[in-house]
Design an enzyme around this catalytic site. Structure first.
Site, mmCIF file in Angstrom:
data_model
loop_
_atom_site.group_PDB
_atom_site.id
_atom_site.type_symbol
_atom_site.label_atom_id
_atom_site.label_comp_id
_atom_site.label_asym_id
_atom_site.label_seq_id
_atom_site.Cartn_x
_atom_site.Cartn_y
_atom_site.Cartn_z
ATOM 1 N N HIS A 496 0.827 -1.202 0.000
ATOM 2 C CA HIS A 496 0.000 0.000 0.000
ATOM 3 C C HIS A 496 0.870 1.265 0.000
ATOM 4 O O HIS A 496 0.735 2.131 -0.866
ATOM 5 C CB HIS A 496 -0.908 -0.027 1.239
ATOM 6 C CG HIS A 496 -1.771 1.174 1.392
ATOM 7 N ND1 HIS A 496 -3.120 1.143 1.171
ATOM 8 C CD2 HIS A 496 -1.485 2.450 1.749
ATOM 9 C CE1 HIS A 496 -3.628 2.350 1.370
ATOM 10 N NE2 HIS A 496 -2.657 3.154 1.738
ATOM 11 N N GLU A 497 1.779 1.333 0.957
ATOM 12 C CA GLU A 497 2.629 2.525 1.051
ATOM 13 C C GLU A 497 3.539 2.625 -0.171
ATOM 14 O O GLU A 497 3.844 3.718 -0.642
ATOM 15 C CB GLU A 497 3.451 2.506 2.344
ATOM 16 C CG GLU A 497 2.619 2.504 3.632
ATOM 17 C CD GLU A 497 1.530 3.571 3.670
ATOM 18 O OE1 GLU A 497 1.687 4.614 2.995
ATOM 19 O OE2 GLU A 497 0.501 3.361 4.352
ATOM 20 N N HIS A 500 1.687 4.437 -2.785
ATOM 21 C CA HIS A 500 1.779 5.890 -2.616
ATOM 22 C C HIS A 500 3.146 6.363 -3.118
ATOM 23 O O HIS A 500 3.266 7.400 -3.755
ATOM 24 C CB HIS A 500 1.669 6.267 -1.134
ATOM 25 C CG HIS A 500 0.272 6.255 -0.591
ATOM 26 N ND1 HIS A 500 -0.752 6.964 -1.170
ATOM 27 C CD2 HIS A 500 -0.263 5.641 0.489
ATOM 28 C CE1 HIS A 500 -1.854 6.795 -0.453
ATOM 29 N NE2 HIS A 500 -1.589 5.982 0.552
ATOM 30 N N HIS A 503 3.302 6.606 -6.802
ATOM 31 C CA HIS A 503 2.543 7.790 -7.227
ATOM 32 C C HIS A 503 3.450 9.024 -7.184
ATOM 33 O O HIS A 503 3.488 9.821 -8.118
ATOM 34 C CB HIS A 503 1.337 7.953 -6.293
ATOM 35 C CG HIS A 503 0.288 8.882 -6.800
ATOM 36 N ND1 HIS A 503 -0.749 9.316 -6.023
ATOM 37 C CD2 HIS A 503 0.112 9.463 -8.007
ATOM 38 C CE1 HIS A 503 -1.522 10.126 -6.737
ATOM 39 N NE2 HIS A 503 -1.022 10.230 -7.944
HETATM 40 ZN ZN LIG Z 1 -2.819 5.235 2.095
#
Ligand SMILES: [Zn+2]
Length: 712
Positions: A496-497, A500, A503
């Site tokens: 998940h991180e 990010h 991104h």
């Molecule tokens: Zn998040």
């Protein structure tokens, strides 16, 4: 002009050192006043001392004030370049100070840094107000904004004009002098009490310690958890005992596995009463004040409630749309959770016990029911999830999708020995950015996991300056001979991180002002990465037993898949209740301080919250919405909003192949590279071909069988 300023500043900074030269060696210069010659311009963490921050903040604020004045008072007529572009580029010095300081404040804090944060918060909030409420500046921005369609601007430039104009309006530029003055006072107070809220949560989290002295109180706990608790005891000079705390890697396994019901009750009670003891660290008055001030601010700016103010910039746009989505999910989720509660009550009875299911029993018995029903114990997965391998699994997925590579470098400055640093290269070999990992808990690190940056991507003098990204987590550290091994949930957190992080790494925008992503869109790039975690092709690469090297057996994965749906009632209810609580606090139409306890109880009663489940964050420690910055206020729903997007978006990969290059390319260009340069729903539809629907998510969570109220 900026060059001239820098020279003066350097000369001034050198003076005291010069005067002392005869007696003592010169004091090391403040790195914030110098150019960084480190690899990729990574902050020279080793040379940055606590004493450097405050002078750097003051200098940055002074410089930005001068830059703003120069723009506001320029004799030429306002143009895109001399006003909007110049404004976007202002504050470079301060940006560099802030990004390092707040990164460290989260990951490596202490009382001194927290003191500095309190000192600079009102200074920054005043600077912000001075910009937003600068009438000459606003007149120039408005002048360009009015002519924006006739200026031959690119899409990105036009969006910058619109966003900056909106920033001013939302910052109070259209208010009368009295309104402006009141807004300043509100902003100042909010910036300070948010920090106090956060400090109290940290204090309360660290204050509790469950010390276990008798070995029999450890029954049920997995070996790894026990040895981590023994290490924690050693660290606390309680050799031979075991210490558990309220940090995630300690409390959740304890609640899941510890047979001792009374100790489970103690630790959960400590967790859910943080900030609620009526003492100096109590957060109830603070949070009521925050909610009241936000309501007042929203109304001052012409919005009905704080939620209306916040959502105006999100994909959801209005509170009704958020409540609509929550309602659509709540009824089926509550139905499934009630079924789970009945199963658990039956399991308690089957174990020869008579007591009524309480919140501290839920995780423990849910684990037992799951094990009985699916013959599955989550801990059997851990040996296959060695931290370094999982991280490499993330790198593998990124490589297969986008062709990018990660190479560890040991010559890049780091702020703690446990930090690892990687150079990221694009498919064509060009430099894409720096990626750092900081994976284990420390006393100075706040809880949870997040992705941060030590430099945002931006353009300087036409050159693309690439970002420096960090993933910070609180994973189990290695114990004895055993490497750091993750739970499945932690594996997903890592991916998940990392999402990010990607991104940020892919960002390629020309203006800072368009790098902002709507809160309810920002979790799409992160959550979608979790979709690859259990794909067999990916598991083969990273899920290898740390001792034998054996790849995780297929039937174990199949079991995981089946077992995962179990417990979705609990997870959904716990989370959705927090989303309702957040929305309720922020749809106050009266700027009045509420009794926090009564308000929360009423909020939970309204949705018929079940007493066996406690809302994921009770108000006094709901840092997402009341903590410093309060970034998720009227925005906690965005995780589930993003999940709707993710379930729908991953379908695109499922349809064409999980590593389909055309789909990956479209995802990178539309979703990842140009955050904020266009309306989020527009770019989503360009990627997917249609607006997202809620059905794939209900199916994924196993909630589709319960009755679903009609969508509005
Ligand atoms: Zn998040």
């Amino acid at each position: 002009m900026r060059k001239w300023l820098a020279l003066v500043v350097l000369a001034l900074a050198a003076l005291p050192a010069f005067a002392q030269q005869a007696a003592a060696p010169p004091a090391p210069a403040n790195p914030f006043f110098e150019e960084w010659t480190t690899p990729f311009g990574v902050p020279p963490f080793g040379q940055i001392k606590e004493a450097h921050y405050l002078p750097a903040f003051k200098e940055g604020i002074a410089r930005e004030r001068q830059e703003i004045d120069a723009i506001a008072n320029a004799p030429q007529a306002p143009t895109f370049a001399n006003t909007l572009e110049a404004l976007d580029q202002a504050g470079e010095f301060l940006d560099r100070v802030q990004i390092v300081f707040y990164g460290q404040l989260s990951a490596e804090t202490n009382d001194t840094l927290q003191g500095i944060a309190k000192e600079v918060a009102p200074m920054l909030s005043a600077l912000n107000d001075d910009i937003n409420l600068n009438e000459a500046l606003f007149a120039r921005v408005k002048g360009v904004w009015e002519k924006r369609d006739a200026l031959g601007l690119t899409q990105e430039q036009k969006k910058l004009v619109e966003e900056q104009y909106k920033d001013f309006v939302r910052g109070g530029a259209n208010l009368d002098p009295k309104g402006k003055e009141r807004l300043r006072a509100i902003n100042k107070e909010l910036s300070l009490i948010g920090l106090r809220f956060g400090d109290n949560v940290l204090k309360e989290t660290n204050a509790f310690r469950l010390v276990i002295e008798k070995e029999e109180d450890l029954t049920g706990l997995p070996l790894g958890v026990v040895s981590a608790a023994a290490d924690a005891a050693k660290g606390a000079k309680l050799e031979g005992k075991w210490v558990f705390g309220l940090q995630a890697p300690s409390i959740w396994p304890f609640l899941q596995y510890a047979d001792n019901r009374e100790l489970r009750r103690q630790i959960l009670t400590a967790y859910v009463t943080r900030g609620d003891h009526g003492d100096a660290s109590d957060n109830k008055t603070i949070l009521s004040k925050v909610a009241a001030l936000r309501a007042e601010k929203a109304q001052l700016l012409g919005y009905k409630t704080w939620a209306d103010f916040v959502l105006d910039r999100n994909m959801a746009k209005v509170p009704a749309k958020v409540y609509g989505l929550l309602d659509q999910l709540w009824t089926p989720a509550l139905g499934v959770a009630h079924k789970e509660a009945a199963d658990i009550q039956a399991a308690i009875k089957a174990g020869g016990q008579e007591f009524k299911l309480e919140p501290w029993d839920w995780r423990y018995y849910s684990e037992k029911v799951k094990k009985a029903r699916y013959d599955f114990d989550e801990e059997t997965l851990r040996p296959y999830f060695k931290l370094d391998n999982v991280r490499d699994g993330g790198f593998y997925v990124a490589n297969k999708l986008y062709g990018i590579t990660f190479t560890e470098r040991t010559d890049i400055p780091k702020y703690h020995p446990e930090v690892r640093t990687f150079e990221v290269k694009d498919a064509d070999g060009s430099h894409l950015g720096v990626f750092m990992t900081d994976f284990h808990p420390r006393p100075g690190k706040r809880g949870g996991a997040w992705s941060g940056r030590y430099r945002n991507q931006y353009f300087k003098d036409g050159k693309d300056v690439r970002p420096i990204v960090v993933n910070v987590c609180n994973f189990f550290r290695p114990t004895g001979d055993t490497p750091a091994l993750l739970s499945l949930e932690e594996v997903e957190t890592l991916f998940h991180e990392f999402g990010h992080g990607l991104h940020s790494l892919f960002s390629r925008v020309h203006y800072k002002g368009v790098s902002r992503v709507p809160r309810d869109f920002v979790e799409l790039p992160s959550q979608i990465m979790e979709s690859w975690v259990l794909e067999p092709e990916v598991l083969k690469v990273y899920a290898k037993h740390w001792k034998t090297g054996e790849v995780i057996p297929g039937e174990l994965v199949a079991k995981v898949d089946r077992a995962r749906r179990y417990g979705q009632g609990f997870a959904s209810v716990e989370y959705l209740a927090a989303s309702y609580l957040d929305m309720d606090w922020h749809t106050l139409s009266q700027p009045r301080e509420e009794n926090a306890t009564a308000f929360e109880n009423a909020s939970m009663a309204k949705i018929h919250m079940m007493p066996e489940i406690i809302v994921r964050y009770r108000s006094p420690y709901f840092s997402h919405i009341f903590g410093p910055g309060g970034g998720y206020s009227a925005g906690y729903y965005s995780y589930i909003w993003a999940e709707v997007l993710v379930a729908d978006a991953f379908q695109a990969f499922k349809e064409k192949g999980i590593f389909d290059q055309a789909t990956a390319k479209s995802f990178r260009t539309n979703i990842l590279e140009r955050p904020g340069t266009e309306d989020a729903m527009t770019v989503y539809v360009r990627f997917r071909g249609h607006e997202p629907s809620v059905e794939p998510l209900l199916a994924k969570r196993g909630l589709e069988e319960a009755p679903i109220p009609k969508a509005n």
